[in-house]
Scaffold this active site. Structure first.
Site, PDB file in Angstrom:
ATOM      1  N   HIS A 125      -2.577   6.913   7.333  1.00 22.11           N
ATOM      2  CA  HIS A 125      -1.302   7.655   6.505  1.00 22.11           C
ATOM      3  C   HIS A 125      -2.381   9.446   6.527  1.00 22.11           C
ATOM      4  CE1 HIS A 125       2.465   6.253   5.973  1.00 22.11           C
ATOM      5  NE2 HIS A 125       1.966   5.381   6.066  1.00 22.11           N
ATOM      6  N   GLN A 135       2.897   9.784   1.554  1.00 23.82           N
ATOM      7  CA  GLN A 135       4.540   9.553   1.206  1.00 23.82           C
ATOM      8  C   GLN A 135       5.025   9.176  -0.384  1.00 23.82           C
ATOM      9  OE1 GLN A 135       3.241   5.071   1.735  1.00 23.82           O
ATOM     10  NE2 GLN A 135       4.262   4.735   3.310  1.00 23.82           N
ATOM     11  N   CYS A 191       6.229  -0.101   7.569  1.00 27.09           N
ATOM     12  CA  CYS A 191       5.485   0.979   6.725  1.00 27.09           C
ATOM     13  C   CYS A 191       7.047   1.215   5.750  1.00 27.09           C
ATOM     14  CB  CYS A 191       5.426   2.230   7.324  1.00 27.09           C
ATOM     15  SG  CYS A 191       4.553   3.551   7.040  1.00 27.09           S
ATOM     16  N   LEU A 192       5.938   1.652   4.169  1.00 20.34           N
ATOM     17  CA  LEU A 192       7.847   1.797   3.244  1.00 20.34           C
ATOM     18  C   LEU A 192       8.444   3.460   4.030  1.00 20.34           C
ATOM     19  CD1 LEU A 192       6.026   1.587  -0.145  1.00 20.34           C
ATOM     20  CD2 LEU A 192       7.494  -0.258   1.858  1.00 20.34           C
ATOM     21  N   HIS A 200      -4.003   1.409   8.325  1.00 20.32           N
ATOM     22  CA  HIS A 200      -2.691   1.716   8.009  1.00 20.32           C
ATOM     23  C   HIS A 200      -2.586   2.678   6.385  1.00 20.32           C
ATOM     24  CE1 HIS A 200       1.402   1.244   8.037  1.00 20.32           C
ATOM     25  NE2 HIS A 200       1.804   2.141   6.836  1.00 20.32           N
ATOM     26  N   GLU A 201      -3.005   2.605   5.910  1.00 20.79           N
ATOM     27  CA  GLU A 201      -3.161   3.632   4.919  1.00 20.79           C
ATOM     28  C   GLU A 201      -4.461   4.905   5.167  1.00 20.79           C
ATOM     29  OE1 GLU A 201      -0.769   4.012   2.595  1.00 20.79           O
ATOM     30  OE2 GLU A 201      -0.227   1.599   3.138  1.00 20.79           O
ATOM     31  N   GLY A 211       1.347  -1.444  -0.062  1.00 18.10           N
ATOM     32  CA  GLY A 211       0.030   0.547   0.171  1.00 18.10           C
ATOM     33  C   GLY A 211       0.839   1.147  -0.032  1.00 18.10           C
TER      34      GLY A 211
HETATM   35 NI    NI Z   1       2.394   3.732   5.574  1.00 19.24          NI
END
Ligand code: NI
Length: 170
Positions: A140, A53, A94-95, A136-137, A48
């Site tokens: 964000h 991000q 998380c990226l 999670h998204e 995701g």
């Molecule tokens: Ni993330």
């Protein structure tokens, strides 16, 4: 199509809630934006990616948790969580915080509504990994990272690890 730099923990864009977008106003730029988001997510081997991000405070995210190994790309524009049920506790990453993983409690089943890439409203329900991705998204998009959910003791532990990790990030 471009693979973009992923913003990292500590950058203000990740802390700012992303306002809903006016679909008509972004429709022209959306195909390019989504292509870049998919390319960036795939290059980073994520499931995701949310617009903050890639440095944009827009209420847009993409998710593909590949159930049974098959692609199932989902575009979430202006997503809202309608309901949450049950509890799951799994390792999360998380990226935007590369290298850090932590067990985290999340709802087990989540129902959302959003607009797809064509601007059509849809509802979707997810369990397991997809339910985690929905939470999670949307986090964000609300300016939250998964570590914001940790308890105080865990956050103190994470703070030390983060300090070292940050030296390795671009
Ligand atoms: Ni993330």
């Amino acid at each position: 199509m471009a693979i973009l730099r992923i913003t990292k923990h500590g950058e203000p864009v990740l802390k700012k809630p992303s306002p809903s977008v006016d679909y008509e106003a972004i429709a022209k730029d959306l195909p390019r934006l989504l292509k870049d988001m998919w390319a960036t997510m795939h290059a980073a081997r994520g499931v995701g990616l949310a617009a903050p991000q890639i440095g944009l405070n827009l209420r847009i995210a993409v998710i593909d948790v590949k159930p049974e190994g098959q692609p199932q790309p989902m575009v979430l524009i202006n997503p809202v969580i309608l309901s949450k049920e049950g509890v799951q506790e799994e390792e999360e990453g998380c990226l935007s915080i590369p290298g850090l993983y932590s067990k985290l409690r999340r709802a087990a089943r989540v129902r959302i509504e959003a607009l797809d890439e064509k601007g059509n409203r849809y509802e979707a329900e997810g369990e397991g990994l997809l339910a985690r991705a929905f939470q999670h998204e949307t986090d964000h998009l609300d300016g939250k990272l998964f570590i914001d959910h940790l308890g105080l003791a865990q956050r103190l532990k994470v703070a030390g690890i983060l300090k070292d990790l940050k030296k390795t990030w671009d």
